[in-house]
Design an enzyme around this catalytic site. Structure first.
Site, PDB file in Angstrom:
ATOM      1  N   LYS A  70       3.554  -2.042  -6.786  1.00  0.00           N
ATOM      2  CA  LYS A  70       3.376  -1.635  -5.384  1.00  0.00           C
ATOM      3  C   LYS A  70       4.384  -2.376  -4.493  1.00  0.00           C
ATOM      4  O   LYS A  70       4.627  -3.571  -4.695  1.00  0.00           O
ATOM      5  CB  LYS A  70       1.934  -1.953  -4.958  1.00  0.00           C
ATOM      6  CG  LYS A  70       1.642  -1.716  -3.490  1.00  0.00           C
ATOM      7  CD  LYS A  70       1.687  -0.241  -3.136  1.00  0.00           C
ATOM      8  CE  LYS A  70       1.642  -0.016  -1.621  1.00  0.00           C
ATOM      9  NZ  LYS A  70       2.008   1.374  -1.273  1.00  0.00           N
ATOM     10  N   CYS A  93      10.265   4.480   2.516  1.00  0.00           N
ATOM     11  CA  CYS A  93       8.854   4.767   2.800  1.00  0.00           C
ATOM     12  C   CYS A  93       8.728   5.498   4.126  1.00  0.00           C
ATOM     13  O   CYS A  93       9.148   4.990   5.160  1.00  0.00           O
ATOM     14  CB  CYS A  93       8.021   3.494   2.843  1.00  0.00           C
ATOM     15  SG  CYS A  93       6.304   3.869   3.229  1.00  0.00           S
ATOM     16  N   ASN A 153      11.438   9.337  -3.176  1.00  0.00           N
ATOM     17  CA  ASN A 153      10.201   8.886  -2.547  1.00  0.00           C
ATOM     18  C   ASN A 153       9.511  10.140  -1.970  1.00  0.00           C
ATOM     19  O   ASN A 153       9.965  11.260  -2.196  1.00  0.00           O
ATOM     20  CB  ASN A 153      10.515   7.846  -1.460  1.00  0.00           C
ATOM     21  CG  ASN A 153       9.338   6.885  -1.256  1.00  0.00           C
ATOM     22  OD1 ASN A 153       8.180   7.298  -1.251  1.00  0.00           O
ATOM     23  ND2 ASN A 153       9.626   5.612  -1.078  1.00  0.00           N
ATOM     24  N   GLY A 196       6.316  14.527  -8.956  1.00  0.00           N
ATOM     25  CA  GLY A 196       5.426  15.541  -9.511  1.00  0.00           C
ATOM     26  C   GLY A 196       5.418  15.665 -11.016  1.00  0.00           C
ATOM     27  O   GLY A 196       4.958  16.677 -11.549  1.00  0.00           O
TER      28      GLY A 196
HETATM   29  C1  LIG Z   1      -0.480   6.448  -2.798  1.00  0.00           C
HETATM   30  C2  LIG Z   1       1.005   6.274  -2.942  1.00  0.00           C
HETATM   31  C3  LIG Z   1       1.575   5.043  -2.662  1.00  0.00           C
HETATM   32  C4  LIG Z   1       2.971   4.866  -2.794  1.00  0.00           C
HETATM   33  N1  LIG Z   1       3.517   3.635  -2.548  1.00  0.00           N
HETATM   34  C5  LIG Z   1       4.842   3.442  -2.736  1.00  0.00           C
HETATM   35  C6  LIG Z   1       5.429   2.152  -2.557  1.00  0.00           C
HETATM   36  O1  LIG Z   1       4.758   1.164  -2.269  1.00  0.00           O
HETATM   37  N2  LIG Z   1       6.777   2.045  -2.720  1.00  0.00           N
HETATM   38  C7  LIG Z   1       7.571   3.112  -3.082  1.00  0.00           C
HETATM   39  O2  LIG Z   1       8.788   2.962  -3.210  1.00  0.00           O
HETATM   40  N3  LIG Z   1       7.025   4.327  -3.296  1.00  0.00           N
HETATM   41  C8  LIG Z   1       5.699   4.509  -3.130  1.00  0.00           C
HETATM   42  N4  LIG Z   1       5.156   5.754  -3.379  1.00  0.00           N
HETATM   43  C9  LIG Z   1       6.028   6.865  -3.823  1.00  0.00           C
HETATM   44  C10 LIG Z   1       5.979   7.052  -5.345  1.00  0.00           C
HETATM   45  O3  LIG Z   1       6.411   5.892  -6.021  1.00  0.00           O
HETATM   46  C11 LIG Z   1       6.844   8.255  -5.774  1.00  0.00           C
HETATM   47  O4  LIG Z   1       8.158   8.048  -5.345  1.00  0.00           O
HETATM   48  C12 LIG Z   1       6.351   9.580  -5.183  1.00  0.00           C
HETATM   49  O5  LIG Z   1       4.955   9.612  -5.089  1.00  0.00           O
HETATM   50  C13 LIG Z   1       6.836  10.796  -5.989  1.00  0.00           C
HETATM   51  O6  LIG Z   1       6.381  10.744  -7.314  1.00  0.00           O
HETATM   52  P1  LIG Z   1       5.018  11.487  -7.823  1.00  0.00           P
HETATM   53  O7  LIG Z   1       5.051  12.880  -7.296  1.00  0.00           O
HETATM   54  O8  LIG Z   1       5.041  11.364  -9.311  1.00  0.00           O
HETATM   55  O9  LIG Z   1       3.878  10.710  -7.218  1.00  0.00           O
HETATM   56  C14 LIG Z   1       3.780   5.947  -3.229  1.00  0.00           C
HETATM   57  C15 LIG Z   1       3.187   7.191  -3.517  1.00  0.00           C
HETATM   58  C16 LIG Z   1       1.819   7.367  -3.392  1.00  0.00           C
HETATM   59  C17 LIG Z   1       1.211   8.699  -3.735  1.00  0.00           C
END
Ligand SMILES: Cc1cc2nc3c(=O)[nH]c(=O)nc-3n(C[C@H](O)[C@H](O)[C@H](O)COP(=O)(O)O)c2cc1C
Length: 312
Positions: A44, A129, A191, A243
């Site tokens: 995180k 972010c 992101n 995704g």
């Molecule tokens: C609940 C949540 C918290 C996230 N926190 C961070 C974070 O602290 N730092 C970061 O770089 N990305 C963060 N992300 C982004 C994810 O690491 C990722 O880039 C994004 O969700 C796309 O991938 P996914 O569709 O597999 O979730 C977060 C995503 C979600 C859903």
């Protein structure tokens, strides 16, 4: 069968990395997932100090995805090093520390501190972010900001430096190029996408922060396209995400140009997804007579004419 992939000087046993913010600090999953079997764990996002994040509602389900505005809640880098890193080390996790700052100096300070800590494999710079007002995405949405933060961190660490790019720009590949020119070892993308949901009965935003970041299957085709565009532009390795919830999804990112991938939202649906993904990748390699997975990266089969059409 060789599933290992190389991100510059860093070799991962396989390409599957837990995405930041979707896998806690890794240790929370230590009893159900053998962390040493993952390609890596991106923890995180950490600031220097602890943060509370936004008040609820912080998460909303959307069609084929989720919207979040956590606001980078976290325990701060010092507690992370004291209380979480030793266990990650004991569990032989390959640790990507996702760092966030409100100023350039804060990124530099975090990089210095983490470079002296035992058990950090790489720094992932969160300059993307969408849920906080200050810092972060301010760097990630400006080419000079991206260049400056990456080169400043590059100067103070020998750890691999991996800026995480935002998809909330028109031409993501130019940001990958700025990162490469500043000395990044790899880039990770994407992101979340800046998004919003409204309760029509109350006419109130569903998130306390009003806007948040969209993730999950809904964003995958856009993320794949962005990885493809970056692959045409930079030589450094790309970590693709957005995704992924099946082996085919992960392979799609690799064929588009990713060396490794991250899995975020799907982990909330199935925390044991990792064996399924790895098994699926192995059976794909068998079916396609692949001995080395890295051969798949950027292997998209398109004709010269198709390529011309895409770039025109
Ligand atoms: C609940 C949540 C918290 C996230 N926190 C961070 C974070 O602290 N730092 C970061 O770089 N990305 C963060 N992300 C982004 C994810 O690491 C990722 O880039 C994004 O969700 C796309 O991938 P996914 O569709 O597999 O979730 C977060 C995503 C979600 C859903």
């Amino acid at each position: 069968m060789d599933l290992s992939v190389a991100l510059g000087s860093l070799t991962l046993p396989n390409p599957l990395i837990a995405a930041s913010g979707c896998f806690g600090y890794g240790v929370e999953y230590g009893d159900v997932v053998d962390l040493s079997t993952l390609g890596g764990v991106a923890v995180k996002g950490l600031f220097l100090a602890a943060r509370e994040g936004h008040p609820p509602q912080r998460i909303v389900e959307t069609p084929a995805g989720m919207l979040n505005a956590i606001g980078l809640q976290g325990i701060g880098v010092h507690r992370f090093i004291r209380e979480r890193l030793p266990e990650l080390r004991d569990r032989r996790a390959i640790v990507f520390v996702n760092i966030c700052g409100t100023t350039l100096d804060e990124y530099v300070e975090l990089a210095r501190i983490l470079s002296d800590a035992d058990g950090v494999a790489a720094l992932e710079l969160n300059i993307s972010c969408p849920n906080i007002k200050e810092g972060g995405i301010t760097f990630g949405c400006s080419l000079t900001g991206t260049y400056e933060v990456v080169s400043a961190v590059r100067k103070v660490t020998t750890l691999p430096v991996i800026p995480k790019l935002t998809p909330n720009v028109t031409d993501v590949a130019s940001f990958a190029r700025a990162a490469e020119e500043a000395g990044a070892d790899a880039v990770s993308l994407v992101n979340t996408f800046l998004a919003m949901a409204i309760d029509v009965e109350t006419r109130r935003p569903r998130l306390s922060n009003i806007v948040g970041g969209l993730s999950g299957p809904a964003i995958r085709p856009i993320a794949v396209r962005m990885v493809y565009e970056c692959r045409q532009t930079v030589r450094i390795p790309i970590i693709g995400m957005g995704g992924i919830s099946s082996a085919a999804d992960a392979l799609e990112f690799m064929i588009a140009g990713a060396t490794a991938v991250q899995v975020g939202t799907a982990n909330f649906v199935d925390p044991l997804i990792w064996t399924k993904l790895l098994g699926g990748i192995q059976s794909y390699m068998e079916r396609h007579n692949l001995t080395t997975l890295s051969d798949l990266t950027g292997s998209l089969d398109i004709s010269a004419r198709e390529k011309e059409w895409i770039s025109s």
